[in-house]
Design a protein around this motif. Structure first.
Motif, PDB file in Angstrom:
ATOM      1  N   LEU A 139       0.817  -1.215   0.000  1.00  0.00           N
ATOM      2  CA  LEU A 139       0.000   0.000   0.000  1.00  0.00           C
ATOM      3  C   LEU A 139       0.852   1.268   0.000  1.00  0.00           C
ATOM      4  O   LEU A 139       0.478   2.273  -0.600  1.00  0.00           O
ATOM      5  N   ALA A 140       1.960   1.222   0.712  1.00  0.00           N
ATOM      6  CA  ALA A 140       2.798   2.414   0.852  1.00  0.00           C
ATOM      7  C   ALA A 140       3.677   2.596  -0.386  1.00  0.00           C
ATOM      8  O   ALA A 140       4.118   1.620  -0.999  1.00  0.00           O
ATOM      9  N   PRO A 141       3.970   3.833  -0.764  1.00  0.00           N
ATOM     10  CA  PRO A 141       4.871   4.051  -1.904  1.00  0.00           C
ATOM     11  C   PRO A 141       6.307   3.678  -1.548  1.00  0.00           C
ATOM     12  O   PRO A 141       6.801   4.012  -0.472  1.00  0.00           O
ATOM     13  N   ASP A 142       6.934   2.925  -2.440  1.00  0.00           N
ATOM     14  CA  ASP A 142       8.341   2.548  -2.274  1.00  0.00           C
ATOM     15  C   ASP A 142       8.603   1.890  -0.917  1.00  0.00           C
ATOM     16  O   ASP A 142       9.521   2.268  -0.182  1.00  0.00           O
ATOM     17  N   ALA A 143       7.784   0.886  -0.584  1.00  0.00           N
ATOM     18  CA  ALA A 143       7.954   0.188   0.694  1.00  0.00           C
ATOM     19  C   ALA A 143       9.235  -0.624   0.687  1.00  0.00           C
ATOM     20  O   ALA A 143       9.559  -1.298  -0.294  1.00  0.00           O
ATOM     21  N   ARG A 144       9.951  -0.554   1.768  1.00  0.00           N
ATOM     22  CA  ARG A 144      11.203  -1.307   1.900  1.00  0.00           C
ATOM     23  C   ARG A 144      11.078  -2.410   2.939  1.00  0.00           C
ATOM     24  O   ARG A 144      11.847  -3.365   2.919  1.00  0.00           O
ATOM     25  N   LYS A 145      10.128  -2.251   3.831  1.00  0.00           N
ATOM     26  CA  LYS A 145       9.944  -3.231   4.895  1.00  0.00           C
ATOM     27  C   LYS A 145       8.455  -3.480   5.114  1.00  0.00           C
ATOM     28  O   LYS A 145       7.619  -2.623   4.824  1.00  0.00           O
ATOM     29  N   VAL A 146       8.135  -4.660   5.624  1.00  0.00           N
ATOM     30  CA  VAL A 146       6.781  -4.968   6.101  1.00  0.00           C
ATOM     31  C   VAL A 146       6.904  -5.518   7.513  1.00  0.00           C
ATOM     32  O   VAL A 146       7.904  -6.161   7.856  1.00  0.00           O
ATOM     33  N   VAL A 147       5.893  -5.246   8.323  1.00  0.00           N
ATOM     34  CA  VAL A 147       5.925  -5.645   9.733  1.00  0.00           C
ATOM     35  C   VAL A 147       4.693  -6.489  10.038  1.00  0.00           C
ATOM     36  O   VAL A 147       3.553  -6.076   9.770  1.00  0.00           O
TER      37      VAL A 147
ATOM     38  N   ARG B 275      11.336  -9.141  17.074  1.00  0.00           N
ATOM     39  CA  ARG B 275      11.193  -8.744  18.470  1.00  0.00           C
ATOM     40  C   ARG B 275      10.171  -9.693  19.074  1.00  0.00           C
ATOM     41  O   ARG B 275       8.968  -9.514  18.901  1.00  0.00           O
ATOM     42  N   GLY B 276      10.648 -10.686  19.793  1.00  0.00           N
ATOM     43  CA  GLY B 276       9.816 -11.829  20.173  1.00  0.00           C
ATOM     44  C   GLY B 276       8.562 -11.499  20.929  1.00  0.00           C
ATOM     45  O   GLY B 276       7.590 -12.249  20.911  1.00  0.00           O
ATOM     46  N   ALA B 277       8.549 -10.363  21.627  1.00  0.00           N
ATOM     47  CA  ALA B 277       7.368 -10.008  22.398  1.00  0.00           C
ATOM     48  C   ALA B 277       6.444  -9.072  21.630  1.00  0.00           C
ATOM     49  O   ALA B 277       5.441  -8.629  22.175  1.00  0.00           O
ATOM     50  N   LYS B 278       6.812  -8.763  20.362  1.00  0.00           N
ATOM     51  CA  LYS B 278       6.011  -7.764  19.664  1.00  0.00           C
ATOM     52  C   LYS B 278       5.785  -8.088  18.202  1.00  0.00           C
ATOM     53  O   LYS B 278       4.671  -8.405  17.802  1.00  0.00           O
ATOM     54  N   ASN B 279       6.832  -8.007  17.350  1.00  0.00           N
ATOM     55  CA  ASN B 279       6.577  -8.109  15.925  1.00  0.00           C
ATOM     56  C   ASN B 279       7.772  -8.669  15.160  1.00  0.00           C
ATOM     57  O   ASN B 279       8.850  -8.868  15.715  1.00  0.00           O
ATOM     58  N   LEU B 280       7.501  -8.932  13.889  1.00  0.00           N
ATOM     59  CA  LEU B 280       8.508  -9.439  12.961  1.00  0.00           C
ATOM     60  C   LEU B 280       8.641  -8.432  11.822  1.00  0.00           C
ATOM     61  O   LEU B 280       7.672  -8.161  11.094  1.00  0.00           O
ATOM     62  N   GLU B 281       9.843  -7.863  11.670  1.00  0.00           N
ATOM     63  CA  GLU B 281      10.102  -6.884  10.622  1.00  0.00           C
ATOM     64  C   GLU B 281      10.903  -7.552   9.511  1.00  0.00           C
ATOM     65  O   GLU B 281      11.996  -8.073   9.740  1.00  0.00           O
ATOM     66  N   VAL B 282      10.359  -7.551   8.301  1.00  0.00           N
ATOM     67  CA  VAL B 282      10.974  -8.223   7.161  1.00  0.00           C
ATOM     68  C   VAL B 282      11.450  -7.169   6.163  1.00  0.00           C
ATOM     69  O   VAL B 282      10.684  -6.276   5.769  1.00  0.00           O
ATOM     70  N   THR B 283      12.720  -7.282   5.742  1.00  0.00           N
ATOM     71  CA  THR B 283      13.273  -6.387   4.731  1.00  0.00           C
ATOM     72  C   THR B 283      13.007  -6.974   3.350  1.00  0.00           C
ATOM     73  O   THR B 283      13.396  -8.115   3.059  1.00  0.00           O
ATOM     74  N   LEU B 284      12.375  -6.206   2.505  1.00  0.00           N
ATOM     75  CA  LEU B 284      12.021  -6.688   1.167  1.00  0.00           C
ATOM     76  C   LEU B 284      13.251  -6.680   0.260  1.00  0.00           C
ATOM     77  O   LEU B 284      14.222  -5.955   0.509  1.00  0.00           O
TER      78      LEU B 284
END
Length: 843
Positions: A68-76, A99-108
């Motif tokens: 959805l975001a323009p020029d996305a580099r990461k998704v969480v 971050r085991g207690a919160k989220n997973l950040e993936v670099t595209l």
């Protein structure tokens, strides 16, 4: 979700509410909004291999998403308490940070413009997770039961068993591919695409596919050695899954489902929207959860023949089924608007009850729901039903959300009229089907379908805390033959600023007939004058019960109450009269109630008359109840026994012991056992000991025996022998509740409860957390706070947060449903019916 255990007849409700005087949310609570996102989920494919003995799962979640975001580099992704092993896209390994207690950040792999479609594959492992996916081991108390596993996503726990954007607004199609040991079934959303052996020796794989988009918190998986009961409605499979050998019990518990599917389809004008409807009775599950096309139910809904005498789960069945339209097909966009899910499901319970069992049954449940809300509003907190200010999302799931909202819907149905109401619901469901909504969407649907602007009612009844409280007084001028009805809105006296504006009906019964009028309440105080042929024998406000959310205190002659007890067509009116007459506290009052108990035809009113007699605490009331101990209806008989237990009379030991031993109803037997404990007589000990050995549905008799044992001993330490895992969960929960009832402020009891708040069994944990609030000892605050930081599901986090606030304030909070106080003479919340009309003159 059905508010936890609201339909469990064995336990007091588990509310997340605070004690009297606490706000729902502290003043510094920030409003909650949906978080930003860089993507929209299109499809989720979850592959799991489960080891039920080791309580582990090897998983791969493949998510198809659109940027959805323009020029996305990461998704969480939200991803909690899982071991992430790797992330791939198109065969390429991607960098990630978990971050085991919160989220997973993936670099595209590269910057992705808006509209880019990606497929990300996330491999991870679950090891005896604290929430999301629950493993239930072998049960020493039920040797025939094999291990099970089930998921629970609401409110914020889908993230604990698969990486996702875990908000109600995120809808996608899904697949669940589960590999389980041979002999086990895996059940999920949608239709079974395939079932085949392997991979691996002694394993079997079930592939379920959900082709309609649904919210990700509704994705489900339940595994067990299940038997299947297959029915159908109009070509749609209706399936019940239960522990093998209990299929007849499943038919008793879930048997009304096809009738309810037909009724809801016809009532809404929208056919049941999915390819199948399954209900799975899961071990150690609390309440019911409306997972799309595959509802998870607590296994006490499986009823043996004795329990079925006076227990049914038709309300639970219809509530969760109604969610398939309100909650699954059309889903609240965020939890602040959760009433759009829960209030509708609660009200549709009542609509189905009227269709299935009649108007009196529906009116009685609606009256009960209104009173549950009134009690929470008066004794815990008052809040808007729609609010953004909350600390834990599950705290929203209270009586303001379920019962209050259902009462408001009942009023709106009356305001619109039946045809317009049903037409508006059909428009709402068809327009927003498979999508998400906010409260404004419902207001607009009513406007488009009916032309009615209901903004005022939504603003006053849902976006504002509280409800109208009326004080009504009736007087008669015999010379002028005029009745004057004075109505004051208590919260608005002294200024109209806080006055509610709404229409309400009034009715008078005279020897010459029935006279009706409708008035508009707009001011803090009104006086209406009616010319009548004779002095009224009865007078009502809202005689037909269209406004259960309005509470009225009445001042009117005693003969009006006597007539109302005998002749009011509405069950709530007769109950109100019984409660008012009981408040007189006289021998005559007891006699009036005894006669009413004998002649009353509807069991619910008889139950409330028995309770009113019990609250009188007079010798005449006790004898009236003694004479009623043999009434045929088991629910009334139970109410009589419970009311007699309030007298704590040792002379009743033999009668209670006989009922405990011989009564055909398991709940009447359990009530008699509890009443034995309340006598505080040593002569009761033998009968209570015998009850410890009685096997019964849901261990209801043994649980009662534990409570009676502790009460007879008069000290909380007597509960200790029953707290450990050598006893069934419901017996342990009963022991915990009995301990808390005798241990106010005791540090030793608080330490004991804190230990069981860490138990593997969810029912035991929640019972202990709830009881810590009742004991009220602040010495456990620090350890309980640490426990809350590790809590594995939304319900426990919400309850621990509320308990911590109570302990910080140094206030013990007794959470069982409070006994409704008998009103003073001249007060009620009346109901009735009638025919003729009389025009009012306003003064």
């Amino acid at each position: 979700m059905l508010r936890a255990l609201r339909k469990d007849p064995l336990m007091t409700r588990f509310a997340c509410c605070l004690g009297s005087g606490f706000p729902f949310a502290p003043e510094d609570t920030k409003p909650q909004f949906l978080p930003d996102t860089t993507f929209r989920t299109e499809h989720v494919r979850i592959r799991l291999t489960l080891d039920l003995e080791r309580k582990t799962a090897a998983c791969v979640c493949t998510t198809t998403l659109t940027i959805l975001a323009p020029d996305a580099r990461k998704v969480v992704f939200d991803a909690v308490d899982m071991k992430v092993l790797g992330v791939h896209a198109a065969g390429r390994k991607l960098a990630f940070r978990h971050r085991g207690a919160k989220n997973l950040e993936v670099t595209l792999p590269s910057k992705c413009p808006a509209g880019t479609r990606l497929e990300l594959e996330i491999a991870y492992r679950l090891s005896d997770p604290r929430g999301g996916l629950t493993f239930v081991g072998h049960d020493r108390h039920h040797p025939g039961r094999s291990p099970q596993a089930w998921t629970q996503g609401q409110t914020d726990d889908a993230r604990r068993w698969f990486p996702c954007r875990d908000v109600p607004a995120e809808k996608a199609t899904t697949e669940v591919i589960a590999t389980v040991p041979d002999g086990f079934r895996a059940i999920s959303n949608g239709m079974l695409d395939s079932e085949e052996a392997g991979p691996g020796r002694g394993m079997r794989t079930f592939h379920w596919r959900m082709n309609r988009p649904h919210s990700l918190y509704l994705v489900t998986l339940t595994v067990g050695r299940f038997g299947e009961v297959a029915e159908e409605w109009d070509g749609i499979p209706i399936l019940y899954y239960c522990e093998r050998g209990r299929e007849d019990e499943a038919r008793r518990g879930f048997g009304k489902t096809p009738k309810a599917v037909r009724f809801f389809s016809e009532y809404t004008g929208v056919r049941y929207p999915y390819e199948k409807y399954a209900q799975i009775a899961a071990a150690d599950f609390l309440g019911g959860m409306e997972n799309t096309s595959a509802t998870t139910q607590m296994d006490i809904a499986l009823l043996d023949a004795r329990a079925a005498l006076d227990v049914d789960f038709d309300g639970l069945v219809s509530h969760e089924l109604a969610h398939q339209w309100f909650g699954d097909l059309v889903t609240c966009r965020e939890w602040s608007h959760a009433w759009l899910n829960e209030s509708f499901a609660t009200y549709f319970e009542i609509l189905f009850l009227e269709h299935d069992k009649g108007l009196d049954e529906a009116r009685y449940v609606l009256w009960q729901y209104a009173n549950e809300y009134f009690e929470e509003n008066a004794q815990a907190y008052s809040r808007p039903t729609v609010t953004r200010r909350w600390r834990e999302s599950f705290q929203l799931f209270d009586c303001h959300l379920y019962q209050r909202g259902a009462c408001v819907l009942h009023f709106l149905r009356h305001v619109l009229g039946e045809d317009a109401w049903r037409g508006a619901l059909r428009h709402y469901l068809e327009k927003h089907g498979y999508g998400c909504v906010e409260t404004r969407d419902l207001v607009e649907a009513f406007r488009v379908a009916t032309g009615r602007n209901l903004d005022r009612y939504f603003e006053e009844w849902l976006f504002r805390a509280g409800h109208p409280e009326l004080h009504a007084a009736l007087s008669w001028d015999p010379a002028a033959k005029e009745a004057t009805l004075r109505i004051a809105q208590k919260g608005a006296i002294g200024g109209p600023r806080n006055a509610y504006e709404f229409p309400i009906d009034v009715r008078f019964q005279t020897p010459g007939g029935t006279f009706d009028a409708r008035v508009e309440l707009k001011e803090a105080e009104h006086a209406f004058v009616y010319r009548l042929p004779a002095e009224p024998e009865m007078a009502w406000i809202d005689p037909d019960g269209h406004l259960p959310i309005v509470r009225t205190e009445w001042v009117k002659p005693a003969r009006c109450w006597r007539n109302q007890l005998a002749r009011d067509p509405h069950v709530a009116g007769r109950i109100a009269a019984a409660e008012t007459i009981a408040g007189w506290g006289t021998t005559e009052a007891a006699a009036l109630l005894e006669r009413a108990l004998a002649r009353e035809k509807f069991w619910g009113v008889r139950v409330e008359i028995a309770r009113a007699l019990g609250r009188m605490r007079t010798a005449a009331a006790r004898e009236a109840l003694r004479r009623a101990m043999g009434v045929p209806h088991p629910k009334v008989r139970r109410a009589v026994v419970e009311a007699l237990g309030e007298f704590q009379d040792p002379s009743l030991v033999d009668a209670f012991a006989r009922i405990a031993r011989r009564d055909p109803s398991v709940l009447v037997s359990a009530a008699a056992v509890r009443a034995l404990g309340r006598t505080r007589s040593e002569r009761a000990a033998a009968a209570i000991r015998r009850a410890h050995g009685v096997a019964s549905w849901a261990d209801v008799v043994r649980a009662a025996a534990v409570g009676a044992t502790v009460e007879l001993a008069g000290k909380w330490e007597a509960a200790r022998p029953y707290l450990g895992p050598s006893h069934p969960p419901r017996v342990r929960a009963a022991a915990i509740g009995a301990l808390a009832s005798l241990a106010h402020g005791d540090p030793g009891a608080a330490r004991e409860l804190l230990k069981w708040a860490k138990d593997p069994c969810q029912l035991v944990r929640i019972s202990a957390i709830r009881s810590l609030r009742r004991v009220g000892d602040p010495s456990v605050h620090a350890e309980l706070k640490k426990l809350g930081e590790k809590a594995g599901n939304s319900m426990e986090r919400a309850m621990i947060d509320s308990t911590l606030r109570s302990l910080r304030a140094g206030q013990a909070t007794d959470l069982p449903r409070p006994e409704r106080r008998t009103p003073k003479p001249g007060r009620n919340r009346p109901r009735a019916t009638g025919k003729r009309s009389a025009a009012p003159r306003r003064t």
